[in-house]
Design an enzyme around this catalytic site. Sequence first.
Site, PDB file in Angstrom:
ATOM      1  N   ASP A  88       0.833  -1.199   0.000  1.00 15.29           N
ATOM      2  CA  ASP A  88       0.000   0.000   0.000  1.00 15.29           C
ATOM      3  C   ASP A  88       0.870   1.253   0.000  1.00 15.29           C
ATOM      4  O   ASP A  88       1.843   1.344   0.759  1.00 15.29           O
ATOM      5  CB  ASP A  88      -0.861  -0.027   1.279  1.00 15.29           C
ATOM      6  CG  ASP A  88      -1.882   1.079   1.331  1.00 15.29           C
ATOM      7  OD1 ASP A  88      -2.889   0.961   0.628  1.00 15.29           O
ATOM      8  OD2 ASP A  88      -1.657   2.058   2.077  1.00 15.29           O
ATOM      9  N   GLU A 136       1.721  -0.410  -4.859  1.00 13.30           N
ATOM     10  CA  GLU A 136       0.702   0.576  -5.223  1.00 13.30           C
ATOM     11  C   GLU A 136       1.394   1.923  -5.369  1.00 13.30           C
ATOM     12  O   GLU A 136       1.943   2.443  -4.393  1.00 13.30           O
ATOM     13  CB  GLU A 136      -0.386   0.653  -4.137  1.00 13.30           C
ATOM     14  CG  GLU A 136      -1.535   1.538  -4.559  1.00 13.30           C
ATOM     15  CD  GLU A 136      -2.289   2.182  -3.401  1.00 13.30           C
ATOM     16  OE1 GLU A 136      -3.474   2.461  -3.557  1.00 13.30           O
ATOM     17  OE2 GLU A 136      -1.677   2.437  -2.339  1.00 13.30           O
TER      18      GLU A 136
HETATM   19  C1  BGC Z   1      -5.682   2.218  -0.030  1.00 13.64           C
HETATM   20  C2  BGC Z   1      -6.789   3.036   0.540  1.00 13.64           C
HETATM   21  C3  BGC Z   1      -6.298   3.630   1.837  1.00 13.64           C
HETATM   22  C4  BGC Z   1      -4.969   4.379   1.666  1.00 13.64           C
HETATM   23  C5  BGC Z   1      -4.326   4.672   2.965  1.00 13.64           C
HETATM   24  C6  BGC Z   1      -4.620   3.216  -0.300  1.00 13.64           C
HETATM   25  O1  BGC Z   1      -4.236   3.634  -1.422  1.00 13.64           O
HETATM   26  O2  BGC Z   1      -6.024   1.519  -1.199  1.00 13.64           O
HETATM   27  O3  BGC Z   1      -7.968   2.307   0.732  1.00 13.64           O
HETATM   28  O4  BGC Z   1      -7.259   4.511   2.337  1.00 13.64           O
HETATM   29  O5  BGC Z   1      -4.044   3.640   0.912  1.00 13.64           O
HETATM   30  O6  BGC Z   1      -3.759   3.527   3.499  1.00 13.64           O
END
Ligand code: BGC
Length: 553
Positions: A216, A285
């Site tokens: 993430d 991500e």
């Molecule tokens: C997740 C979100 C989250 C954020 C903070 C992201 O990009 O997919 O759902 O709110 O990270 O952790």
Amino acid sequence: MTKSTALEHKQKISSMQQPAWWHGAAIYQIYPRSFLDTNGDGVGDLPGIIERLDYVASLGVEAIWISPFFKSPMADFGYDIADYRAVDPLFGTLGDFDRLLGKAHGLGLKVMIDQVLSHTSSEHAWFAESRQNRSNPRADWYVWADPRPDGGPPNNWLSIFGGIAWKWEPRRAQYYLHNFLSSQPDLNFHNPDVRRAALDNVRFWLDRGVDGMRLDAINFCFHDRQLRDNPPKPLEQRTGRGFPADNPYAYQYHVYNNTRPENVPFIEELRRLTDRYPEAVTLGEISAEDSNATIAEYTRPGRLHMGYSFELLSSEHSPAHIRATVEGALAASAEAWPCWSISNHDVQRVVSRWGRPDSPPHLATQLTALVCSLRGAVCIYQGEELGLREADVPFESLRDPYGIAFWPTFKGRDGCRTPMPWRHTERGGFSTGTPWLPLPADHVVLAVEVQEHDPASTLQAFRRLMRWRHQQPALLWGDIHFLLATDAVLAFTRQLGNERLLVAFNLSPQAASAELPRVLAGAALSGHGLPEGKLQGAQLSIPPHGALFSRLA
Ligand code: BGC
């Protein structure tokens, strides 16, 4: 070709490096809160996932990615972790997780988990200690900074969820940084003890047997040590990154609060750790000012295996946009294996975002076919196989703090997070209690049990499509080369060794024709289940939301 003969074919491929399991894989994303509740508390749980793993395996996907199920006060529904090594009691126990892993592996499914390294919950023991004073052993584990002389925050950084990214802590008479909610303080990765602790937590799950991690916000680990102000962004450039128009986050170039150069050696360290587990994969991500360039930089040899691209998660979906996105990703790095996604737990469901209220039901199948035909892996969000539309959650039922803050111009992320409809009943067979978010009536009629019995359903079409895809090695592992992108039609080839497929989609609701740059001859492939287009010479003609797949001579 069956799945196993496709695998045999894979072993014979000499023109590319041996594909790993994740090359061309379809990864099914499970949002555990909304999958299946087995204890009647209205929230999905790990036993619920276990119960439905046979269903997931029947979809023809290679892997699951489970959104966070760790101990958390759930301010951001699990993306605010209070203990990286514990399962939140809401979801079950570590024993449940081990059973889940065992059953998934028995069914041939790989299991990826979400690792949220860049920030914790404010309820994490590290933060509880760090916030006490400026001299405790974890005093430097978070990003603390003195106020400006006028008492204001240290710089102009903003939180993605709206407003300034700093919160005052009276005990230290300092501010702390939070790129997301104020209850999600950012860790200070400049501190080697923090890096070590983060890697130890990752090791804990790798040792338990997970096959990979979705990382993430991985480019948010480091911040600029000098805390320099982000530069302002001109009005005309404030669009396109999925932020609501009235979110001031869009007003800056985020060059100092994320994607800092120190991230790179850290992800190399993370990769060295992961490489001790030969099958394990890292999927980062990455949403940055230039996401393609950052994904390319972060997926060079010795870094992450794949980058999770945001470019197809916005509302823009013209053939030209899709072409530019994929070409941009590959131009940035020819070896890259991007991971595409057109839906997830953060954005409006794709049939609503890219379709219209009167779009035909096979739009869902077409969009699945499209994203599964691009070079790379693909993440498919739960419910996409049913063709679910975005749910219209009334203000009183909203749970997402992001949506509550920006309502009514932006309703947040609850509309894509409503529970899975399993049965045609009021609560969709999701829970015997009151579901944490309401199930819309138009989802219940699309319940799994309803679609299972209808050979023409979106669910059955999804399964047929995934089976058919496994018989086309070029679609799984081939190179991609774009031929054209008109207002309606996107056409490209996928080539693996001598096998070359022409792939074309008509993304519009009217029949469309288009002329390829040269005459091509091929044999149409059927079996994908979409209305079929035709190729005559260089001329393509494709029915509304149809497709053409042709094996070129
Ligand atoms: C997740 C979100 C989250 C954020 C903070 C992201 O990009 O997919 O759902 O709110 O990270 O952790």
